[in-house]
Enzyme design. Structure first.
Site, PDB file in Angstrom:
ATOM      1  N   LYS A  86     -43.375  16.594 -67.646  1.00 19.47           N
ATOM      2  CA  LYS A  86     -42.498  15.503 -68.135  1.00 19.47           C
ATOM      3  C   LYS A  86     -40.806  16.163 -67.986  1.00 19.47           C
ATOM      4  CE  LYS A  86     -45.150  12.553 -70.352  1.00 19.47           C
ATOM      5  NZ  LYS A  86     -45.207  12.250 -71.657  1.00 19.47           N
ATOM      6  N   TYR A 108     -34.076  35.084 -66.559  1.00 20.14           N
ATOM      7  CA  TYR A 108     -35.307  35.849 -66.677  1.00 20.14           C
ATOM      8  C   TYR A 108     -35.375  37.323 -66.103  1.00 20.14           C
ATOM      9  CZ  TYR A 108     -37.608  31.753 -69.144  1.00 20.14           C
ATOM     10  OH  TYR A 108     -37.904  30.940 -69.867  1.00 20.14           O
ATOM     11  N   ARG A 138     -45.611  34.202 -69.147  1.00 20.29           N
ATOM     12  CA  ARG A 138     -44.908  33.210 -67.986  1.00 20.29           C
ATOM     13  C   ARG A 138     -43.582  34.118 -67.474  1.00 20.29           C
ATOM     14  NH1 ARG A 138     -40.940  28.873 -67.903  1.00 20.29           N
ATOM     15  NH2 ARG A 138     -41.413  27.571 -66.013  1.00 20.29           N
TER      16      ARG A 138
END
Length: 305
Positions: free
Chosen positions: A188, A289, A257
């Site tokens: 989405k 990250y 993740r």
């Protein structure tokens, strides 16, 4: 009906009604965060959900943003800069929606850029997410398999596919393509738009998944009674597996993740490829990250399990 009159008639909606329409257009996670933001703005008396939108024509948005950013204590607790910026972002996003809804009758809020009174500024360079090594997640998965085979598969999909938990829990059987070892993830985006990200997985993982689902229809991952899985169920089983494997790090879907992203970067995979399969919006997002520890073509991620 005259188009101009039609859009003016929307000014008689209440802020509460307009916020419900707005929230319904957002992805589940964004909807949850912004619903909390709306409640915060109501508590702060920046918004009154009972009033009609015509009141917003004379809104002084800079005053509202200043009120949000000036807050130091709320309900007896300190308010962090990150929280204030998140509430300001909610307010700005909502007013932009009202601008579109009324075709310009309500002006959108614009972030302040005055020196010393900036709405948004960089708080930290790195995402506050710890990571684990491949060796550690291998040990973790061995323990998780004994705790919950279902959540063991979910965890492996998070790592190998660089996917978020909600993207995996929303998978349906028609998203699985065993002949080509691919899974198509529906992502989405803003304005309720959706893109498909097809990802190729290792044959061994797809075989485990095929054995798990059997000949079922509907959602891929379900509870024992056949109902959709709550994220809290997965998080709970992750916690148990981490304890059993004597992990010193708290293992969550987000940690898995982030660990996979860092591992791919260390393997030398190009930033553009990592961004494409992970749906990170920029190299800056990716760097946050890795420094801490429409439709798409098929993504072939190196096997890292």
């Amino acid at each position: 009906m005259n188009s101009k009159f039609y859009h003016r008639s929307r000014l008689f909606l209440t802020f509460g009604e307009a916020s419900e329409i707005w929230l319904s257009t957002l992805s589940p996670l964004t909807r949850k965060n912004y619903a909390s933001g709306i409640k915060f703005l109501v508590s702060l008396k920046v918004l009154d959900l009972t009033k009609t939108l015509d009141n917003a024509i004379s809104f002084d948005h800079s005053e509202s943003l200043f009120k949000i950013k000036s807050l130091t204590i709320f309900n007896g607790k300190p308010v962090s800069e990150a929280s204030k910026q998140a509430r300001a972002a909610c307010y700005i996003s909502f007013t932009k929606f009202l601008y579109r809804l009324t075709k310009g009758y309500i002006n959108p809020a614009i972030p302040l850029k005055d020196f010393g009174n900036t709405t948004f500024f960089k708080i930290r360079d790195r995402v506050k997410t710890v990571s684990i090594s491949k060796k550690e997640w291998t040990v973790f998965f061995e323990a998780l398999r004994l705790v919950s085979y279902r959540d063991y598969l979910i965890g492996k999909l998070i790592v190998q596919g660089i996917r978020k938990l909600d993207e995996i829990l929303s998978l349906c059987m028609e998203d699985l393509f065993f002949a080509s070892n691919q899974i198509s993830f529906r992502i989405k985006k803003r304005q309720n738009k959706e893109i498909n990200i097809p990802i190729t997985f290792p044959f061994s993982l797809m075989k485990e998944l095929k054995d798990y689902v059997g000949g079922r229809n509907g959602r891929v991952f379900i509870s024992e009674d056949g109902s959709p899985i709550a994220t809290s169920q997965v998080v709970h089983n992750f916690k148990i597996a981490a304890l059993r494997s004597a992990m010193t790090t708290k293992i969550t879907p987000r940690v898995l993740r982030a660990s996979a992203l860092i591992h791919l970067k260390q393997m030398g995979l190009r930033d553009e490829e990592i961004m494409r399969v992970s749906c990170l919006s920029s190299k800056q997002s990716l760097c946050s990250y890795v420094c801490s520890g429409g439709n798409s073509s098929v993504a072939n991620i190196p096997t890292i399990l």
